[in-house]
Scaffold this active site. Sequence first.
Site, PDB file in Angstrom:
ATOM      1  N   HIS A  51     -73.964  -4.636 -24.807  1.00 24.17           N
ATOM      2  CA  HIS A  51     -74.185  -4.867 -23.689  1.00 24.17           C
ATOM      3  C   HIS A  51     -74.376  -3.253 -23.800  1.00 24.17           C
ATOM      4  O   HIS A  51     -73.522  -2.351 -24.603  1.00 24.17           O
ATOM      5  CB  HIS A  51     -73.599  -5.195 -22.086  1.00 24.17           C
ATOM      6  CG  HIS A  51     -73.082  -4.682 -20.529  1.00 24.17           C
ATOM      7  ND1 HIS A  51     -73.971  -3.727 -20.191  1.00 24.17           N
ATOM      8  CD2 HIS A  51     -72.949  -3.727 -20.034  1.00 24.17           C
ATOM      9  CE1 HIS A  51     -74.596  -3.693 -19.112  1.00 24.17           C
ATOM     10  NE2 HIS A  51     -73.180  -3.001 -18.590  1.00 24.17           N
ATOM     11  N   CYS A  56     -72.296  -6.813 -14.821  1.00 21.59           N
ATOM     12  CA  CYS A  56     -72.208  -6.511 -16.046  1.00 21.59           C
ATOM     13  C   CYS A  56     -73.149  -7.769 -17.274  1.00 21.59           C
ATOM     14  O   CYS A  56     -73.176  -7.988 -18.412  1.00 21.59           O
ATOM     15  CB  CYS A  56     -72.185  -5.258 -16.550  1.00 21.59           C
ATOM     16  SG  CYS A  56     -72.955  -3.797 -15.560  1.00 21.59           S
ATOM     17  N   ASN A  74     -77.552   2.028 -18.648  1.00 22.26           N
ATOM     18  CA  ASN A  74     -77.140   0.898 -17.894  1.00 22.26           C
ATOM     19  C   ASN A  74     -77.829   0.237 -16.959  1.00 22.26           C
ATOM     20  O   ASN A  74     -77.897   0.158 -16.104  1.00 22.26           O
ATOM     21  CB  ASN A  74     -75.506   0.981 -17.950  1.00 22.26           C
ATOM     22  CG  ASN A  74     -74.711   0.193 -17.353  1.00 22.26           C
ATOM     23  OD1 ASN A  74     -75.251  -1.206 -17.514  1.00 22.26           O
ATOM     24  ND2 ASN A  74     -73.315  -0.058 -17.267  1.00 22.26           N
TER      25      ASN A  74
END
Length: 325
Positions: free
Chosen positions: A252, A115, A282
């Site tokens: 993020h 990520c 996500n």
Amino acid sequence: MTAIRSVVLGCGSYLPKRILTNAELAAKVDTSDEWIVQRTGIRQRHIAAEGEFTSHLAIQAAQAALANAGVDAQSIDLIVLATSTPDNTFPATAVAVQSGLGINHGAAFDLQAVCSGFVFALATADNFLRSGAFKRALVIGAETFSRILDWSDRGTCVLFGDGAGAIVLDAQQQPGTTSDRGVLTTHLRSDGRHKSKLFVDGGPSSTQTVGHLRMEGREVFKHAVGMITDVIVDAFKATGTSADDIDWFIPHQANKRIIDASAHKLHIAPQKVVLTVDQHGNTSAASIPLALCTAVADGRVKKGDLVLFEAMGGGFTWGSALVRW
Ligand code: UT7
């Protein structure tokens, strides 16, 4: 004293057409729209079609970024693609993107920091541009996480989605102050002691299978805010800036609660926070450029704005970047 800076010329993104809502997920696993929204802020995510690969998403995003920048693909001499869901074990998905764009000069490679991938890729490209090794880069985050999810695990399958985002970076001489346009500072960190808290249980060398994503969600959550805020404080210190100087905070997009808590701890005003986790879920390395492109397209991020990026993910890896648009 002048400095070479990596100036952002434009950005672009791509989302697969298929939208998967929380209600649809609740029909498959023991979950509810209410639980997902309350615990994560996610309302829907996009899912790549059969036969639609990470490289396809990345090429669409790259083409949109090139168009937005108003530059030709042939002017690109570096492609850094952040992904944990490559088309194949090798070659790098970046070379499929390079070939899809009709580029056969310069270099293209993948970068794997889960990520945190986009921040790591941005820092990598920035260092190459500032060293003079390359002149113009595409930095891409692209993922098809739907392919590595265990769709029977309600603790993870509700969280992730597919998508891609890209930016064009150009090496330009700037005055060498914090008023410069471009990447002002980047800070990257990893700590492999946490590698089993968020991982995929397969791989070419270990199982010869692709595997599925496994996560101790609560453990990741516990570390996230501290790690995120630490690297942001590093960015502030390196540039002599503070939360008040930030025009846009583009984190993020993993969980709205993590984003809110990080912004609160850093005294970043809620109206400066760009949130797309509700729409995209996500999307790992793609989440920051997807959020960025949303805020550029709707006119929030404007030339001269100071934009703060941060990410944290598997490894653990985490990082920050401060960019003047
Ligand atoms: O991008 C990479 C970084 N990743 C992250 O940042 C993710 C970090 N972690 C998180 O975002 C959160 O930990 C989650 C959203 C994954 C989970 O939220 P939580 O508040 O930490 O919940 P929990 O794991 O502590 O679970 C609470 C309860 C449990 O039930 P019991 O044991 O209290 O009876 C879970 O079994 O919620 C249950 N649960 C669910 N219930 C309905 C877990 N997943 C679900 C679900 N629907 N999808």
